[in-house]
Design a protein around this motif. Structure first.
Motif, PDB file in Angstrom:
ATOM      1  N   GLN A   1      -5.052 -15.078   2.617  1.00 46.20           N
ATOM      2  CA  GLN A   1      -5.086 -15.080   4.237  1.00 46.20           C
ATOM      3  C   GLN A   1      -6.539 -15.745   4.715  1.00 46.20           C
ATOM      4  N   GLY A   2      -6.526 -16.531   5.055  1.00 44.65           N
ATOM      5  CA  GLY A   2      -8.292 -16.987   5.563  1.00 44.65           C
ATOM      6  C   GLY A   2      -9.409 -15.889   4.976  1.00 44.65           C
ATOM      7  N   THR A   3      -9.724 -15.602   6.160  1.00 45.84           N
ATOM      8  CA  THR A   3     -10.798 -14.723   6.807  1.00 45.84           C
ATOM      9  C   THR A   3     -10.518 -13.788   7.337  1.00 45.84           C
ATOM     10  N   VAL A   4     -10.563 -12.362   7.013  1.00 47.61           N
ATOM     11  CA  VAL A   4     -10.247 -11.433   7.415  1.00 47.61           C
ATOM     12  C   VAL A   4     -10.893 -10.700   7.576  1.00 47.61           C
ATOM     13  N   ILE A   5     -11.189  -9.894   9.104  1.00 50.39           N
ATOM     14  CA  ILE A   5     -11.868  -8.277   9.418  1.00 50.39           C
ATOM     15  C   ILE A   5     -11.182  -7.540   9.716  1.00 50.39           C
ATOM     16  N   ARG A   6     -11.627  -6.439   9.279  1.00 52.83           N
ATOM     17  CA  ARG A   6     -10.831  -4.921   9.598  1.00 52.83           C
ATOM     18  C   ARG A   6     -11.905  -4.208  10.461  1.00 52.83           C
ATOM     19  N   VAL A   7     -11.203  -3.209  10.648  1.00 52.93           N
ATOM     20  CA  VAL A   7     -11.621  -2.643  11.261  1.00 52.93           C
ATOM     21  C   VAL A   7     -10.753  -0.507  11.260  1.00 52.93           C
ATOM     22  N   PHE A   8     -12.070   0.079  10.727  1.00 54.31           N
ATOM     23  CA  PHE A   8     -11.418   1.422   9.591  1.00 54.31           C
ATOM     24  C   PHE A   8     -12.187   1.993  11.017  1.00 54.31           C
ATOM     25  N   SER A   9     -11.272   3.373  11.067  1.00 51.05           N
ATOM     26  CA  SER A   9     -11.766   4.947  11.560  1.00 51.05           C
ATOM     27  C   SER A   9     -12.985   5.297  10.534  1.00 51.05           C
ATOM     28  N   ILE A  10     -14.225   5.973  11.273  1.00 52.90           N
ATOM     29  CA  ILE A  10     -14.676   7.011  10.400  1.00 52.90           C
ATOM     30  C   ILE A  10     -14.642   8.059  10.798  1.00 52.90           C
ATOM     31  N   PRO A  11     -14.807   9.311   9.892  1.00 54.83           N
ATOM     32  CA  PRO A  11     -14.339   9.130   8.559  1.00 54.83           C
ATOM     33  C   PRO A  11     -13.082   8.567   8.016  1.00 54.83           C
ATOM     34  N   GLU A  12     -12.305   9.171   8.508  1.00 54.94           N
ATOM     35  CA  GLU A  12     -10.353   9.371   7.873  1.00 54.94           C
ATOM     36  C   GLU A  12     -10.417   7.372   6.817  1.00 54.94           C
ATOM     37  N   GLY A  13     -10.848   6.671   7.700  1.00 54.02           N
ATOM     38  CA  GLY A  13     -10.795   5.623   6.728  1.00 54.02           C
ATOM     39  C   GLY A  13      -9.719   4.972   7.323  1.00 54.02           C
ATOM     40  N   GLN A  14      -8.575   5.007   8.163  1.00 55.44           N
ATOM     41  CA  GLN A  14      -7.349   4.770   8.978  1.00 55.44           C
ATOM     42  C   GLN A  14      -8.204   3.207   9.495  1.00 55.44           C
ATOM     43  N   LYS A  15      -7.095   1.530   8.555  1.00 55.86           N
ATOM     44  CA  LYS A  15      -7.189   0.662  10.128  1.00 55.86           C
ATOM     45  C   LYS A  15      -6.849   0.946  11.206  1.00 55.86           C
ATOM     46  N   LEU A  16      -7.688   0.166  11.546  1.00 51.84           N
ATOM     47  CA  LEU A  16      -7.142   0.810  13.376  1.00 51.84           C
ATOM     48  C   LEU A  16      -6.641  -1.169  13.884  1.00 51.84           C
ATOM     49  N   PHE A  17      -7.736  -1.712  12.932  1.00 47.50           N
ATOM     50  CA  PHE A  17      -7.366  -3.050  13.654  1.00 47.50           C
ATOM     51  C   PHE A  17      -7.499  -4.216  12.146  1.00 47.50           C
ATOM     52  N   GLU A  18      -7.058  -5.409  12.590  1.00 44.49           N
ATOM     53  CA  GLU A  18      -6.781  -6.224  11.833  1.00 44.49           C
ATOM     54  C   GLU A  18      -7.008  -8.131  12.472  1.00 44.49           C
ATOM     55  N   PHE A  19      -7.664  -8.199  12.217  1.00 43.14           N
ATOM     56  CA  PHE A  19      -8.128 -10.297  12.894  1.00 43.14           C
ATOM     57  C   PHE A  19      -8.130 -11.256  11.710  1.00 43.14           C
ATOM     58  N   ARG A  20      -7.719 -12.184  12.402  1.00 40.85           N
ATOM     59  CA  ARG A  20      -8.124 -13.398  11.726  1.00 40.85           C
ATOM     60  C   ARG A  20      -8.994 -14.055  12.048  1.00 40.85           C
ATOM     61  N   ARG A  21      -9.859 -14.686  10.990  1.00 47.21           N
ATOM     62  CA  ARG A  21     -11.213 -15.465  12.246  1.00 47.21           C
ATOM     63  C   ARG A  21     -10.463 -16.822  12.041  1.00 47.21           C
ATOM     64  N   GLY A  22      -9.758 -17.337  10.699  1.00 50.55           N
ATOM     65  CA  GLY A  22      -9.270 -18.723  10.368  1.00 50.55           C
ATOM     66  C   GLY A  22      -8.396 -18.844   9.575  1.00 50.55           C
ATOM     67  N   VAL A  23      -7.949 -20.459   9.762  1.00 54.44           N
ATOM     68  CA  VAL A  23      -7.296 -20.338   8.325  1.00 54.44           C
ATOM     69  C   VAL A  23      -7.116 -21.444   7.536  1.00 54.44           C
ATOM     70  N   LYS A  24      -7.900 -22.960   8.521  1.00 55.49           N
ATOM     71  CA  LYS A  24      -8.489 -24.265   7.243  1.00 55.49           C
ATOM     72  C   LYS A  24      -9.014 -24.147   6.723  1.00 55.49           C
TER      73      LYS A  24
ATOM     74  N   MET B   1      -0.308 -11.732   8.372  1.00 55.18           N
ATOM     75  CA  MET B   1      -0.722 -13.060   9.497  1.00 55.18           C
ATOM     76  C   MET B   1      -0.199 -12.577  10.661  1.00 55.18           C
ATOM     77  N   PHE B   2       0.913 -11.778  11.021  1.00 56.80           N
ATOM     78  CA  PHE B   2       1.993 -12.090  12.308  1.00 56.80           C
ATOM     79  C   PHE B   2       1.142 -11.169  12.892  1.00 56.80           C
ATOM     80  N   ASN B   3       0.678  -9.874  12.464  1.00 56.37           N
ATOM     81  CA  ASN B   3       0.333  -8.411  13.044  1.00 56.37           C
ATOM     82  C   ASN B   3      -1.749  -8.859  13.435  1.00 56.37           C
ATOM     83  N   GLN B   4      -2.066 -10.266  12.949  1.00 52.40           N
ATOM     84  CA  GLN B   4      -3.630 -10.360  12.739  1.00 52.40           C
ATOM     85  C   GLN B   4      -3.707 -10.866  14.517  1.00 52.40           C
ATOM     86  N   GLY B   5      -4.662 -10.297  15.144  1.00 51.75           N
ATOM     87  CA  GLY B   5      -5.326 -10.420  16.104  1.00 51.75           C
ATOM     88  C   GLY B   5      -6.088 -12.046  16.531  1.00 51.75           C
ATOM     89  N   ARG B   6      -5.798 -12.763  17.016  1.00 55.73           N
ATOM     90  CA  ARG B   6      -6.898 -13.890  17.447  1.00 55.73           C
ATOM     91  C   ARG B   6      -8.097 -13.689  18.257  1.00 55.73           C
TER      92      ARG B   6
END
Length: 483
Positions: free
Chosen positions: A252-275, A342-347
């Motif tokens: 999936q390219g370079t994926v960066i994720r943000v989680f809530s702490i301490p619960e560990g719930q995924k809050l955001f997912e970003f894709r840095r690039g695919v090439k 990929m379609f749900n990842q922020g740019r």
């Protein structure tokens, strides 16, 4: 940014380490005229080199103001300053297993420790000091420097990857829970117990960062790549319309994720690039937690905006391309999860184009002179300062570059000739942006038992000595209290 193992870095000269202090600390200073206190926002930069270490104030874009220089300790590969205080933790290549904790304003050594292996990283906040070895972590009480807890037999962590929250109430430590997949172990350093294990990525971790509140954790993983360049190509590739099966297995390219702490719930997912295959060097939140920057071994730094976009009711397409797009999106329900994600990842909200590629670097999002800036310290020996428009985003303008050794004669202003005729900041943007020598102390004694794994502790006075870390009446707020 530890360059001790990056001896081949071109242009770095004597540079071995560079890092920003934990936040834009507000330091209370007294007005000589009125005798009143005022608050000043202070960002600082610590630089370690073969000749010693230096601290610089980042209160202005125009220059690096040197706060302090020490030339008595050579080959400084780690130098971590506690916020804007005088407390500093130092490791030298000449004694890579030894940590020295000093009060640089007073020129005194508070204590020193020797460990069983090379020190790879040191993290500090107002409660704890963390020492990271390849297969263990030591948690010290920063007020008396005693070892409180040791996390042993951690998965091999040769890069010394770990992150410590700066928040007193959410004082969490994050470190890799596996050497083969991207598991994150979250440890409560106040109650000294494991808080959570987050399965963040399929690949090993490359970067970790807490936000200022300690309630969010950003993660990135190693070596990811993709062989397609658009969403339509991605779907068509899966259905076998493009070429051969060499496109799969898909990554999936370079994926960066943000989680809530301490619960560990995924809050955001970003894709840095695919090439391209990239290696993330640094992650950093802004102080308000609204932005996240990600730098890598490429020339591009991405800045993501952490906001939840409200879903709009679907509109009926009126063109052929609109209908085609609707069909493509509908088909994602039949695709593997790694494709549909990929379609749900922020740019990226904003980007920065660095004048180099391939150098290790560290980034920080700061507010300097009431304007949001992206700061990048690089192994080429320079600090780069960019403006960030918090409203419009887009490509950030390079305002200034400085040599990390503080040399003034080679400091360059990076502005196009035409830009001198234009204001650097518009009114709308401005409104948005506003919204030493070490003296040994008493003789060294073994203050702590060997079974904790840290030997030494050249302590000042007696064991009741403590450090007042929240004293507002002095600058820096670091004094020794002896009862």
């Amino acid at each position: 940014m530890n360059l001790a193992s990056q001896s081949g870095e071109a242009g770095a000269g004597q540079l071995l380490f560079a890092n920003f202090n934990q936040d834009n600390t507000e330091v209370k200073r007294a007005s000589r005229a009125a005798g009143l206190g005022r608050r000043a926002v202070v960002w600082s930069l610590a630089v370690g080199s073969k000749s010693g270490y230096k601290f610089f104030s980042l209160s202005s874009v125009d220059k690096l103001e040197q706060i302090y220089e020490c030339t008595d300790t050579e080959d400084v590969c780690i130098v971590e300053r506690l916020f804007s205080s005088s407390l500093v933790a130092i490791v030298s290549l000449k004694a890579p297993r030894k940590l020295k904790v000093c009060h640089f304003k007073k020129g005194t050594e508070i204590c020193n420790y020797s460990y069983s292996n090379t020190i790879l990283a040191v993290k500090l906040n107002r409660q704890r000091l963390i020492v990271c070895l390849e297969e263990s972590l030591y948690i010290h009480n920063i007020r008396d420097m005693k070892v409180l807890h040791t996390i042993r037999e951690t998965p091999p962590n040769p890069a010394g990857l770990c992150a410590l929250s700066i928040n007193n109430d959410n004082c969490y430590l994050a470190y890799p829970g596996s050497a083969t997949i991207g598991e994150v172990q979250v440890f409560d350093t106040i109650n000294l117990r494991a808080a959570n294990m987050i399965p963040a990525h399929d690949s090993p971790l490359a970067a970790l960062a807490f936000d200022a509140s300690g309630t969010k954790l950003a993660t990135a993983s190693e070596k990811m790549f993709m062989s397609v360049s658009s969403s339509a190509d991605l779907i068509l590739t899966y259905w076998g319309k493009l070429s051969s099966s060499r496109h799969f297995p898909l990554k999936q390219g370079t994926v960066i994720r943000v989680f809530s702490i301490p619960e560990g719930q995924k809050l955001f997912e970003f894709r840095r690039g695919v090439k391209r295959c990239v290696s993330i060097c640094s992650l950093a939140f802004s102080m308000d937690g609204m932005f996240l920057s990600a730098s890598s071994n490429t020339e591009t730094v991405h800045i993501f905006k952490l906001e939840t976009v409200k879903e709009k009711p679907p509109e009926e397409p009126t063109t052929w391309t609109g209908y085609f797009g609707k069909v493509l999106m509908a088909s994602t329900s039949y695709l593997p999860s790694q494709v549909t994600e990929m379609f749900n990842q922020g740019r990226a909200f904003a980007t920065v184009r660095l004048p180099f590629c391939g150098h290790k670097n560290i980034c920080s999002l700061a507010t300097i002179q009431k304007i949001p800036r992206l700061l990048v310290g690089a192994a080429d020996g320079y600090l780069y300062m960019y403006n960030l428009d918090p409203q419009e985003g887009g490509e950030c303008a390079l305002m200034k570059q400085h040599r990390l050794d503080g040399s003034l004669e080679t400091t360059n202003e990076i502005l196009d000739a035409a830009s001198h005729d234009c204001p650097l900041v518009t009114q709308t943007y401005g409104a948005a942006a506003a919204k030493g020598t070490y003296v040994p102390s008493s003789p060294t004694r073994l203050a702590y038992t060997d079974d904790l794994g840290a030997v030494g502790g050249a302590c000042l006075e007696d064991e009741a000595s403590a450090l007042r870390l929240d004293e507002d009446s002095e600058h820096p707020p670091m004094i020794l209290r002896t009862d």
